[in-house]
Write an enzyme that holds these catalytic residues in place. Structure first.
Site, short mmCIF file in Angstrom:
data_model
loop_
_atom_site.label_atom_id
_atom_site.label_comp_id
_atom_site.label_asym_id
_atom_site.label_seq_id
_atom_site.Cartn_x
_atom_site.Cartn_y
_atom_site.Cartn_z
CG HIS A 211 3.93 -4.47 -14.61
ND1 HIS A 211 4.43 -3.34 -15.14
CD2 HIS A 211 2.71 -4.60 -14.87
CE1 HIS A 211 3.62 -2.85 -15.80
NE2 HIS A 211 2.58 -3.75 -15.85
CG ASP A 212 3.03 -6.10 -18.42
OD1 ASP A 212 2.55 -6.53 -17.35
OD2 ASP A 212 3.12 -5.08 -19.00
CG ASP B 245 -1.65 0.39 -19.99
OD1 ASP B 245 -0.58 -0.38 -19.36
OD2 ASP B 245 -2.63 -0.23 -20.22
CD GLU C 85 2.89 -1.21 -22.06
OE1 GLU C 85 3.14 -2.45 -21.54
OE2 GLU C 85 1.56 -0.80 -22.01
CG ASP D 153 -0.19 -0.48 2.65
OD1 ASP D 153 1.07 0.02 2.64
OD2 ASP D 153 -0.79 -1.21 3.35
CG ASP E 299 0.48 2.71 -15.06
OD1 ASP E 299 0.10 2.76 -16.27
OD2 ASP E 299 1.56 1.86 -14.61
C1 NOJ Z 1 0.13 -3.13 -20.00
C2 NOJ Z 1 0.39 -3.06 -18.77
O1 NOJ Z 1 1.66 -3.09 -18.42
C3 NOJ Z 1 -0.05 -4.59 -18.45
O2 NOJ Z 1 0.41 -5.03 -16.98
C4 NOJ Z 1 -1.79 -4.53 -18.53
O3 NOJ Z 1 -2.09 -5.83 -18.44
C5 NOJ Z 1 -1.95 -4.13 -19.90
N1 NOJ Z 1 -1.08 -2.98 -20.27
C6 NOJ Z 1 -3.42 -3.84 -20.17
O4 NOJ Z 1 -3.53 -2.49 -19.44
#
Ligand code: NOJ
Length: 535
Positions: A329-330, A205, A268, A34, A103
């Site tokens: 994180h992806d 994003d 992104e 948090d 974000d």
């Molecule tokens: C990119 C983000 O980094 C990812 O974590 C997300 O699932 C997709 N965009 C959809 O917002």
């Protein structure tokens, strides 16, 4: 901008650190990180030397995609805290001379967002056109063949109103219609809301998804598709992403930011670099930093990486500031991709290249992807394509702070399990160890921030072969640095006939090397990288 100019902006000189808020620090024992937890750890970030923090989404959300499905763009999810907590965090970040980046998820909302609830309620609702609603084909099938990134069709049938809506991600994440001026204004208002509060910028994003082909043409088949890949990759998304009109939109977003002083827009964007650099915009009026993911995506091969660096430097538009990302994180964590030793070399690469580096939380202590048993998988990408190893959970596990229960992350049950080895691999264990990954990070960040050549200097390629990459960083009037990195596990010679490439090793993946004088050759061990201060 020339390298000897001292007029660089904070985001050009700085180091960005990405926090995945669920996993950084829990302060109230619910097992989920948090804002108060982040605040409690700011001293650590300052000690580490990073200068800007990017938070993955903290807004109200049903959490179908862990916050990337937003139901209120101007609130804070109670799991993460309150508006007051946010303001305290922002103040504390600024108080430390650091910046805070949020974000922004403008491509889609949650299906629970009031805008979508209205839009879906009736065909003649004033917000109907805020999303991408289309009639079925005569046989009842979806309007075209576009796929969802998370598996299956990108179209969801809505029985009560007899139309499909498009969702590039989950069906719980309907895409907004950015051709509609009201949508634009609504999202620009969201941006202003946070900018007025004092937020220093946004990571936008899926910027390249924001506008789709108006004629809804079918995407072509991908001739290189292999069955192990995500089903989305069966098609080339040439009509559903990266449309020419997106650049007008990016320009408009930039104008919103430019009404304020010194704010940052990161995009992104997963695209080949020629398409990527178009997002800097005409005359640099687009994204300040279109995220450069080459280090995440390329095979860990010295020749390919060296070529990619040079190519990127070559295609950057005039004034376009470079940037480098090694984890997020992806994607799988760097330690899991290249191994513990080589991850140290990767850190030197990230932090000595020209351009703003982004560090993913935990990579500075060499955190690895944590195996998550089937029954505990939470990521929708993993759940929807269970046989393809695509879950992003392994790279999102709680930060390993110390050797106490749950690594000091929470007093409750962590939302994702921790790495088995957290008792050995944690901040506390590495903090005072001169050989640790954390110490390496702290030292290289410190050197970068102290040396003009490393911080903002030019990049000059020197050499690359099947093992090594070598380059010089130099700013006029300042000490120059030669960086030699061995991307292989075997020893390798670096030789040069250039008499100016002499100096002393200032920092190395194996610190025993430091202080050594280097003449026209040096033999590096496997997984070794050195930063040489040139005479
Ligand atoms: C990119 C983000 O980094 C990812 O974590 C997300 O699932 C997709 N965009 C959809 O917002």
């Amino acid at each position: 901008m020339t390298a000897d100019s001292n007029n660089h902006l904070w985001w050009q000189e700085g180091v960005i650190y990405q926090i995945y808020p669920r996993s950084f620090q829990d302060s109230n024992g619910d097992g989920i990180g948090d804002l108060q937890g982040i605040l409690d750890r700011l001293d650590y970030l300052q000690w580490l030397g990073v200068t800007a923090v990017w938070l993955s989404p903290i807004y109200p959300s049903p959490m179908a995609d862990f916050g990337y499905d937003i139901s209120d763009y101007q609130g804070i999810h109670p799991l993460f805290g309150s508006k007051e907590d946010f303001k305290r965090l922002l103040d504390a970040v600024h108080h430390r001379g650091m910046k805070l980046i949020l974000d922004l998820v403008p491509n889609h909302t949650s299906d629970q967002h009031p805008w979508f609830l209205e839009s879906r309620s009736a065909r003649d609702n004033p917000k109907r056109d805020w999303y991408l609603w289309h009639d079925p084909l005569p046989d009842g099938s979806p309007p075209n063949n576009w796929l969802s990134v998370f598996g299956g069709s990108g179209w969801q049938w809505d029985e009560p109103t007899g139309q499909y809506y498009y969702h590039a991600f989950l069906k719980e994440q309907p895409d907004l219609n950015w051709r509609n001026p009201e949508v634009r204004q609504a999202m620009f208002d969201v941006m202003r809301f946070w900018l007025d509060l004092g937020v220093d910028g946004f990571r936008v994003d899926v910027m390249w998804h924001m506008i789709k082909d108006q004629q809804l043409r079918d995407n072509p088949a991908n001739p290189d598709y292999q069955s192990y890949m995500a089903t989305y990759e069966q098609l080339l998304p040439v009509y559903s992403t990266d449309q020419p009109e997106v650049h007008d939109l990016v320009l408009e977003m930039r104008k919103v930011l430019d009404a304020y002083d010194d704010r940052l827009m990161i995009g992104e964007i997963y695209l080949p670099i020629h398409q990527l650099v178009a997002y800097y915009g005409i005359d640099g009026k687009g994204a300040h930093l279109p995220f450069n993911f080459q280090l995440l995506l390329l095979p860990w091969d010295s020749r390919q990486i060296a070529a990619a660096i040079d190519q990127y430097e070559g295609v950057l538009p005039a004034g376009g500031w470079p940037n480098w990302v090694l984890g997020n994180h992806d994607q799988p964590r760097i330690t899991s991709r290249v191994g513990k030793e080589q991850a140290r070399v990767a850190a030197l690469l990230l932090l000595t290249l020209r351009g703003t580096p982004t560090i993913y939380y935990g990579d500075e202590i060499g955190m690895r992807d944590v195996p998550i048993p089937f029954g505990e998988v939470q990521d929708p990408q993993g759940l929807n394509m269970p046989d393809k190893n695509l879950s992003r959970d392994p790279a999102r596990t709680p930060m390993q702070w110390d050797n106490s229960p749950n690594a000091g992350f929470t007093t409750g049950k962590p939302w994702l399990r921790l790495a088995d080895q957290f008792r050995r691999e944690n901040v506390q264990a590495q903090r005072d160890d001169p050989y640790s990954m954390l110490t390496l990070h702290r030292r290289i960040i410190g050197l970068r921030q102290q040396e003009q050549s490393l911080m903002v200097g030019d990049y000059v390629p020197v050499f690359a072969d099947t093992q090594l990459i070598a380059y010089v960083r130099q700013a006029k009037g300042y000490p120059r640095f030669l960086i030699i990195l061995n991307l292989s596990h075997r020893p390798a010679y670096f030789k040069t006939k250039d008499p100016t490439l002499k100096g002393v090793v200032e920092l190395a993946t194996y610190p025993e090397r430091e202080g050594q004088t280097v003449g026209e050759s040096i033999q590096l061990g496997g997984d070794e990288g050195v930063v040489i201060r040139l005479d």
